[in-house]
Design a protein around this motif. Structure first.
Motif, short mmCIF file in Angstrom:
data_model
loop_
_atom_site.label_atom_id
_atom_site.label_comp_id
_atom_site.label_asym_id
_atom_site.label_seq_id
_atom_site.Cartn_x
_atom_site.Cartn_y
_atom_site.Cartn_z
N GLY A 51 0.80 -1.22 0.00
CA GLY A 51 0.00 0.00 0.00
C GLY A 51 0.83 1.27 0.00
O GLY A 51 0.37 2.30 0.50
N ASN A 52 2.01 1.21 -0.56
CA ASN A 52 2.89 2.39 -0.59
C ASN A 52 2.59 3.24 -1.83
O ASN A 52 3.06 2.95 -2.93
CB ASN A 52 4.36 1.97 -0.60
CG ASN A 52 4.76 1.27 0.69
OD1 ASN A 52 4.13 1.45 1.72
ND2 ASN A 52 5.81 0.47 0.63
N TYR A 53 1.79 4.26 -1.64
CA TYR A 53 1.46 5.16 -2.75
C TYR A 53 2.62 6.10 -3.01
O TYR A 53 3.19 6.67 -2.08
CB TYR A 53 0.20 5.97 -2.42
CG TYR A 53 -0.16 6.98 -3.47
CD1 TYR A 53 -0.88 6.60 -4.60
CD2 TYR A 53 0.24 8.32 -3.35
CE1 TYR A 53 -1.20 7.52 -5.57
CE2 TYR A 53 -0.08 9.24 -4.32
CZ TYR A 53 -0.80 8.84 -5.43
OH TYR A 53 -1.11 9.76 -6.39
N ASP A 54 2.99 6.24 -4.28
CA ASP A 54 4.09 7.13 -4.64
C ASP A 54 3.77 7.80 -5.97
O ASP A 54 4.34 7.49 -7.01
CB ASP A 54 5.40 6.33 -4.74
CG ASP A 54 6.61 7.25 -4.92
OD1 ASP A 54 6.45 8.47 -4.81
OD2 ASP A 54 7.71 6.72 -5.17
N HIS A 55 2.81 8.73 -5.91
CA HIS A 55 2.43 9.49 -7.10
C HIS A 55 2.04 8.55 -8.24
O HIS A 55 2.46 8.71 -9.39
CB HIS A 55 3.59 10.40 -7.54
CG HIS A 55 3.14 11.53 -8.43
ND1 HIS A 55 3.69 11.75 -9.67
CD2 HIS A 55 2.19 12.49 -8.26
CE1 HIS A 55 3.12 12.81 -10.23
NE2 HIS A 55 2.21 13.27 -9.39
N ASN A 56 1.18 7.56 -7.92
CA ASN A 56 0.82 6.55 -8.92
C ASN A 56 -0.39 6.92 -9.76
O ASN A 56 -0.66 6.27 -10.78
CB ASN A 56 0.56 5.20 -8.23
CG ASN A 56 1.77 4.71 -7.46
OD1 ASN A 56 1.68 4.41 -6.26
ND2 ASN A 56 2.92 4.66 -8.11
N VAL A 57 -1.15 7.93 -9.36
CA VAL A 57 -2.22 8.49 -10.19
C VAL A 57 -1.74 9.86 -10.63
O VAL A 57 -1.63 10.79 -9.82
CB VAL A 57 -3.55 8.58 -9.42
CG1 VAL A 57 -4.63 9.20 -10.30
CG2 VAL A 57 -3.98 7.19 -8.95
N VAL A 58 -1.43 9.98 -11.92
CA VAL A 58 -0.68 11.13 -12.42
C VAL A 58 -1.54 11.98 -13.35
O VAL A 58 -2.03 11.47 -14.37
CB VAL A 58 0.58 10.66 -13.18
CG1 VAL A 58 1.46 11.85 -13.55
CG2 VAL A 58 1.36 9.64 -12.37
N PRO A 59 -1.73 13.26 -13.05
CA PRO A 59 -2.37 14.15 -14.04
C PRO A 59 -1.44 14.31 -15.24
O PRO A 59 -0.22 14.36 -15.10
CB PRO A 59 -2.53 15.48 -13.28
CG PRO A 59 -2.38 15.13 -11.84
CD PRO A 59 -1.47 13.95 -11.78
N THR A 60 -2.03 14.36 -16.43
CA THR A 60 -1.23 14.46 -17.65
C THR A 60 -1.71 15.62 -18.52
O THR A 60 -2.86 16.05 -18.43
CB THR A 60 -1.32 13.16 -18.48
OG1 THR A 60 -2.69 12.89 -18.81
CG2 THR A 60 -0.74 11.99 -17.71
N THR A 61 -0.80 16.10 -19.34
CA THR A 61 -1.10 17.13 -20.33
C THR A 61 -0.49 16.70 -21.66
O THR A 61 0.18 15.66 -21.73
CB THR A 61 -0.52 18.49 -19.93
OG1 THR A 61 0.91 18.43 -19.97
CG2 THR A 61 -0.97 18.89 -18.51
N VAL A 62 -0.70 17.51 -22.67
CA VAL A 62 -0.12 17.20 -23.97
C VAL A 62 1.40 17.17 -23.91
O VAL A 62 2.07 16.50 -24.72
CB VAL A 62 -0.62 18.20 -25.03
CG1 VAL A 62 -0.08 19.59 -24.76
CG2 VAL A 62 -0.25 17.73 -26.43
#
Length: 272
Positions: free
Chosen positions: A200-211
């Motif tokens: 359960g070590n979350y490390d920026h695994n859901v990342v907002p993206t842009t072009v």
């Protein structure tokens, strides 16, 4: 190439997805539905440096259900596309494979303009795209697979030109889209899936993206040709997906010959 031989047996399985992608409309209006069921085969190039620093190349097979829904008198068109993709790629030495699969769903809403005496229709608008998939390296012992999950929105456009040739009504169509903003799943550099899901070590695994972090594009040039009592759609598709997040690079380049059958029909409200 031995990677190509694996794909023919998969084609029949992908066609079964059509049962889940039928274009049905329950809205009680005279919707005009244009649906194309297509199979594509061609070249694939894949790099995922979470699994390997080397680019793998091989063959890809793709099933697509492409549905456009329009209403008489409306200047808007809705488009729904389902895709199933499978590719098998080899390294340069030919001793390691990477297998990848994707399921892709997109919904587009476009405004329509008629030009050249109604022979050309130009559409422009926006699209939302959801992708789920995987990449599997057959040689890796630790971290042999990488999961893919993303949601993107961006601009889309299409142009269709109708003409008559050999006493038949034909058309050519160009379609384009690219992601502008979105969100995706990614492990961080050096992070294992055991750390993410077991510890359960979350490390920026859901990342907002842009072009800027996902400079990707897809386009297709196709022709609709009536032949043998059916309307056939044949053409080229290029699908170029790139990401650079959490110190990891990924790209998937596809060049495909697409062939399929087009149906057009109307859905009306039947009152008792």
């Amino acid at each position: 190439m031995r990677t190509c031989r694996r794909l023919y047996g998969i084609a029949a399985c992908l066609l079964m997805i059509a049962a889940c992608a039928r274009a049905e409309d329950t809205i009680p209006h005279r919707a005009v539905i244009t649906n194309a069921q297509m199979i594509g085969m061609g070249y694939s190039a894949l790099l995922d440096n979470y699994l390997s620093p080397e680019e793998y190349t091989g063959a890809e097979i793709r099933y697509m259900s492409h549905t456009t829904r329009e209403y008489p008198g409306s200047r808007w068109a809705r488009q729904v596309v389902f895709e199933g993709v499978f590719a098998t790629d080899e390294n340069r030495a030919g001793n390691t494979d990477e297998l990848s699969g994707l399921f892709d769903f997109s919904y587009a809403l476009r405004h329509k303009w008629r030009l050249m005496g109604n022979r050309m229709e130009v559409q422009a608008g926006g699209t939302a795209d959801v992708t789920l998939g995987f990449v599997y390296n057959t040689r890796n012992g630790n971290n042999p697979a990488q999961a893919k999950a993303s949601l993107n929105i961006g601009p889309t456009a299409a142009a269709t030109y109708a003409f008559r040739l050999f006493r038949r009504n034909m058309s050519v169509r160009y379609e384009w889209s690219m992601p502008l903003l979105g969100v995706m799943f990614s492990p961080n550099y050096g992070q294992s899936y055991y750390e993410i899901f077991s510890l359960g070590n979350y490390d920026h695994n859901v990342v907002p993206t842009t072009v800027a972090s996902t400079p990707s594009m897809r386009h297709a040039l196709t022709a609709d040709v009536p032949l043998w009592g059916l309307t056939w759609r044949v053409g080229y598709m290029g699908d170029y997906r790139q990401t650079r997040v959490n110190g990891l690079k990924y790209h998937s380049y596809s060049h495909l010959l697409m062939v399929g059958v087009v149906r057009k029909f109307k859905i009306t409200n039947i009152r008792p």
